[in-house]
Design a protein around this motif. Structure first.
Motif, PDB file in Angstrom:
ATOM      1  N   TYR A  34      16.477 -18.770 -28.083  1.00 28.78           N
ATOM      2  CA  TYR A  34      16.174 -17.369 -27.785  1.00 28.78           C
ATOM      3  C   TYR A  34      15.020 -17.269 -26.796  1.00 28.78           C
ATOM      4  CZ  TYR A  34      19.066 -16.014 -31.799  1.00 28.78           C
ATOM      5  OH  TYR A  34      20.109 -15.835 -32.657  1.00 28.78           O
ATOM      6  N   VAL A  85      16.024 -18.014 -23.218  1.00 30.30           N
ATOM      7  CA  VAL A  85      16.770 -16.907 -22.616  1.00 30.30           C
ATOM      8  C   VAL A  85      15.804 -15.776 -22.244  1.00 30.30           C
ATOM      9  CG1 VAL A  85      18.505 -15.129 -23.026  1.00 30.30           C
ATOM     10  CG2 VAL A  85      18.898 -17.467 -23.828  1.00 30.30           C
ATOM     11  N   THR A  86      14.954 -15.389 -23.211  1.00 32.99           N
ATOM     12  CA  THR A  86      13.949 -14.362 -22.912  1.00 32.99           C
ATOM     13  C   THR A  86      13.085 -14.799 -21.732  1.00 32.99           C
ATOM     14  OG1 THR A  86      13.884 -13.948 -25.281  1.00 32.99           O
ATOM     15  CG2 THR A  86      12.179 -12.913 -23.968  1.00 32.99           C
ATOM     16  N   ARG A  92      25.067 -17.657 -28.428  1.00 38.17           N
ATOM     17  CA  ARG A  92      25.835 -16.490 -27.992  1.00 38.17           C
ATOM     18  C   ARG A  92      26.287 -16.688 -26.552  1.00 38.17           C
ATOM     19  NH1 ARG A  92      22.276 -11.418 -28.662  1.00 38.17           N
ATOM     20  NH2 ARG A  92      24.134 -10.441 -27.799  1.00 38.17           N
ATOM     21  N   HIS A  94      24.165 -15.208 -23.878  1.00 37.07           N
ATOM     22  CA  HIS A  94      22.943 -15.944 -23.548  1.00 37.07           C
ATOM     23  C   HIS A  94      23.224 -17.033 -22.521  1.00 37.07           C
ATOM     24  CE1 HIS A  94      20.557 -14.745 -27.408  1.00 37.07           C
ATOM     25  NE2 HIS A  94      20.559 -13.814 -26.486  1.00 37.07           N
ATOM     26  N   ASP A 111      21.122  -8.167 -23.578  1.00 34.16           N
ATOM     27  CA  ASP A 111      20.712  -8.940 -24.748  1.00 34.16           C
ATOM     28  C   ASP A 111      20.334  -8.009 -25.906  1.00 34.16           C
ATOM     29  OD1 ASP A 111      20.112 -11.177 -26.244  1.00 34.16           O
ATOM     30  OD2 ASP A 111      18.022 -11.210 -25.575  1.00 34.16           O
ATOM     31  N   THR A 112      19.735  -6.848 -25.560  1.00 34.29           N
ATOM     32  CA  THR A 112      19.326  -5.901 -26.604  1.00 34.29           C
ATOM     33  C   THR A 112      20.072  -4.583 -26.391  1.00 34.29           C
ATOM     34  OG1 THR A 112      17.410  -5.218 -25.298  1.00 34.29           O
ATOM     35  CG2 THR A 112      17.084  -6.980 -26.892  1.00 34.29           C
TER      36      THR A 112
END
Lengths: 316, 235, 285
Positions: free
Chosen positions: C10, C13-14, C137, C140, C209-210
């Motif tokens: 995560y 990716v962020t 995911r 991602h 993503d969000t």
């Protein structure tokens, strides 16, 4: 009846504008005097508001306290706590360049907001704190409102006298010198760090005090009651419009911008229903455009900074 | 025929005039050295010619063309180049890229000029892929001068090219500057190493307090008793 | 261990998303010498433009993203021409205040045009791939792949093209760039095109993503500044590394801090870098 309504709106308007004027004076101490860029204004304001709320409300199961203290205890504690937090922040950050300090203060404002929102034991989280006692309750509804306005105006006068005296004192001269020629001041053997810290703390203390006054005016506070970023922005626009470095400009800017904001509120009331939910955004847009116009065409503000009269040295 | 005429330059930073009426002339192919005490306005005069200091009065003419107040990006294509005293290379760019940036205004083939710079400063050829910020002060100065040469300037303005360099580099750099000059590039140079610079100069100009004080052939300035005592530290 | 790896994924990716935003902030900071407070809101604008490009023009998401990135790049240039260019002589702080105002203007425009509520892109729901205990995911993987491609393309642009080199030169030293005859206003336009376009893509990936909401970009402004500072102002590669550091650090922070305090990580990074190593970890101005 209409007239009474108008009069009571005017009192309400002047009181809120006055509270903003206090905050703007605080920002002027930081920015106008010594060139420190604070984007965490709402944070210090909120510290003051919550301190007063927790101390002055009657005991509550939803948050820490309350301790049912009189207003002056809450206001004093609010001022001191805002000053203390500013001191801690300042020790780490006042050395930073203007733009870096601005970035760091976003973080400070954000962290304060998160604490207030998430530490439910302390602040009741997003549900906020209600029942903050109003002042002068004995005077009846309209008498109370008038008395509170009088109190706010008196507070402005006192804070104005204080910061104006500070600005004209040798301390204020050093502050401006630091703002304009930091290296030269350091070369003169002045402790630049200490002076910057002092103005940062003084400005934040004034913001904390204004927060306490605000809490007692509205009676209810929550993290989302006012949009923190927007509050900060509005205060900045007030100072820039009024004139950075000029205390009277700070007060004038606060009243003027708040008037524009309130008039826009009337205007947007006539929007079609479908747009009603977006009226707030429209007003923010208006204030944003106002700021750009002032920066482009009158960057010094309505009342530009005046150099103080030269000091006549008697001891020389 | 003169290449550059600066007449009656007045101006400075903020409200203070550092230049109080400076006159400078450079003929094609000439090597002119400006000397004077600290604060005499030597560097400021160079910057004023190159459009980096706002002039309150005075004119600058380059090759019969009025260039007063023109910004640097307009001057470089005309054949002027300027090497500041400090911060005169792009530290994160390689030597080669620094030279390319010197030739930014050109659209034609720049390789021959790069080779010319490498011939002048062979050490740069060896280090063409090294970042300029990692090089020694002397090498950086070579990159800076090389960068300025990439537009094939007719007049090169050098602001204290040997400041802070070791004596070995000072001699090397002076010798190279002379070589550049011999190829026909006129040079106007401010220099603290006044003795060495004046010895090789066609003409020396003495500035004091933002105004011309004295002017003569380079070695003659050096020989002038007052000047020698005043600015060259006696001895 | 699996939890740690999952958080690391995560975080990367962020971090890739942060990197795209931080590159622009870093370049603008170095070339125009001011902290661009409206960068997060440029991200928001880009994300919403993509929403409309997909909805109104019926473009597939990829096409909508490309079009929205171009539009946002144009908007960034327009803002510069209208405001920042005219204020450039007034100094960095005036530009900073102005960009703070632009941030609010963009945000309120987003609220006016698209409404204050949360929205999502219409995408096919794909189940995550399972790799032992790890869940990956597909979205991602897509985001990270595109981030890598963009960064590689940027690298080629900065090291091979004349304009790209001029941009690096100007990030190193704007005054010397001028002295060298570099067309500085041209480089400025390119900087906004690049910064605006990358910011828009960062906004879209973050929204992918969000979710989309008007504070999407403002909420990550602090980590973006932190990433630019950690990497060293003006250093594009530093900004990429800084983005990854910040992304991973804020995900890993949830191991020791309540997740709501993630922004504190960015603040801590800023303070540490500014106090301990003002030029950033990889050097810069």
């Amino acid at each position: 009846m209409e007239l009474v309504g108008l009069a009571s709106f005017l009192v309400f308007f002047l009181t809120l504008a006055g509270i903003y004027a206090l905050v703007t004076l605080g920002l002027n101490v930081q920015w106008g005097f010594s060139g420190q860029f604070n984007i965490g204004i709402a944070g210090f304001w909120a510290i003051g508001a919550y301190t007063a709320a927790i101390l002055d409300t009657p005991a509550s199961p939803f948050h820490l306290g309350g301790f049912a203290m009189p207003f002056w205890v809450g206001a004093l504690a609010a001022t001191l706590l805002a000053a203390a937090v500013a001191f801690l922040v300042g020790v780490i950050c006042v050395d930073l360049r203007t733009d870096y300090l601005a970035i760091a203060t976003i973080g400070i404002g954000e962290i304060i907001r998160l604490v207030l929102k998430n530490e439910e034991w302390l602040t009741n989280g997003v549900r906020g704190i209600a029942g903050i006692p109003r002042l002068f309750e004995a005077l009846g509804r309209s008498g109370q409102a008038l008395a509170f306005l009088g109190f706010v105006l008196l507070a402005i006068l006192l804070v104005y006298a204080l910061v104006e005296r500070a600005a004209r004192s040798p301390w204020g001269r050093v502050q401006r010198a630091i703002r304009d020629e930091e290296l030269a001041v350091a070369a003169c053997g002045r402790d630049v760090r200490r002076f910057r810290l002092e103005s940062f703390v003084l400005g934040s203390a004034i913001m904390g005090f204004a927060g306490a006054v605000h809490a007692h005016f509205v009676g209810f506070i929550s993290p989302e009651a006012f949009d923190p970023l927007f509050t900060t922005f509005l205060v900045w626009v007030m100072l820039v419009v009024g004139g950075s470095g000029n205390n009277r400009g700070a007060i004038l800017g606060a009243f003027l911008v708040w008037a524009i904001w309130s008039l826009a509120q009337f205007a947007t009331a006539y929007l079609p229903l479908a747009w009603a939910g977006r009226a707030g955004a429209l007003r923010v847009l208006l204030v944003g455009v106002l700021l750009q116009l002032v920066l482009l065409w009158r960057p010094q503000g309505l009342l530009p900074e005046r150099p103080p009269p030269p000091v006549v040295r008697r001891d020389a | 025929m003169t290449l550059l005429v600066a007449h009656g330059l007045r101006g400075g930073y903020g409200g203070v005039d550092i230049l109080q009426g400076v006159d400078l002339r450079v003929a094609p192919g000439e090597l002119v050295v400006i000397v004077g005490p600290n604060g005499a306005g030597k560097s400021t005069a160079m910057k004023a010619i190159f459009g980096l200091v706002r002039l309150r009065a005075g004119r600058v003419v380059f090759d019969q063309r009025e260039i007063t107040g023109l910004p640097p990006e307009r001057l470089v294509p005309l054949g002027l180049a300027y090497v500041p005293q400090e911060r005169n290379v792009f530290p994160s760019l390689t030597v080669e890229e620094n030279l390319e940036m010197g030739a930014y205004v050109r659209r034609d083939d720049i390789r021959p000029d790069m080779e010319r710079v490498f011939a002048l400063f062979p050490v740069l050829a060896e280090r063409r892929r090294q970042r300029a910020g990692t090089m020694s002060g002397g090498e950086r100065q070579m990159v800076a001068i090389g960068r300025a040469l990439m537009t094939r300037p007719r007049l090169l303005l050098l602001d204290e090219p040997t400041a802070g360099l070791s004596p070995r580099f000072v001699d090397l750099l002076f010798e190279r500057i002379r070589a550049i000059n011999r190829e026909g590039v006129a040079i106007l140079m401010v220099e603290q190493n006044a003795k060495k610079a004046l010895a090789m100069a066609d003409r020396g100009v003495v500035l004091v307090g933002g105004a011309n004080r004295f002017e003569d052939a380079g070695p003659a300035v050096l020989a002038h008793p007052d000047i020698a005592e005043m600015f060259l530290g006696g001895a | 261990m699996a939890e740690l790896l999952q958080l690391l994924i995560y975080g990367i990716v962020t971090g890739g998303i942060y990197a795209l935003g931080a590159i622009g902030i870093s370049l603008i900071f170095a070339i125009l010498r001011f902290a661009h407070f409206a960068h997060g809101d440029l991200m928001t604008v880009g994300a919403y433009l993509a929403l409309s490009a997909a909805a109104i023009l019926g473009l597939p998401l990829g096409g909508a993203f490309a079009l929205a990135a171009l539009l946002t790049a144009g908007i960034a240039v327009l803002i510069d021409r209208l405001l920042y260019r005219r204020l450039r002589a007034s100094g960095a702080v005036v530009l900073l205040i102005s960009s703070f105002g632009v941030a609010l203007i963009l945000r309120s425009l987003v609220q006016l045009l698209w409404g204050p509520e949360t929205q999502v892109y219409e995408t096919a729901i794909t189940p995550p791939w399972r790799l032992g205990e790890l869940r990956i995911r597909p979205v991602h993987v897509a985001i990270l792949t595109i981030c890598l491609l963009l960064v590689s393309a940027l690298h080629l642009f900065l090291t091979r093209s004349r304009t790209g080199k001029a941009m690096r030169a100007m990030a190193d030293d704007p005054d010397l760039a001028r002295v060298s005859g570099i067309a500085t206003e041209r480089v400025v336009v390119w900087t906004w095109l690049l910064g605006g376009g990358l910011a828009a893509l960062a906004g879209m990936f973050l929204a992918l993503d969000t979710r989309l909401h008007p504070l999407l970009g403002w909420n990550v402004l602090l980590p973006l500044f932190a990433a630019a500072l950690v990497g060293g102002i003006g250093n594009v590669y530093g900004a990429i590394a800084g983005g990854l550091v910040l992304g991973v650090a804020s995900e890993l922070s949830t191991l020791v801090l309540p997740a709501v305090y993630k922004p504190a990580v960015a603040f801590a990074a800023i303070v540490v870098v500014l106090v301990v190593r003002p030029r950033g970890l990889l050097g810069g101005r």
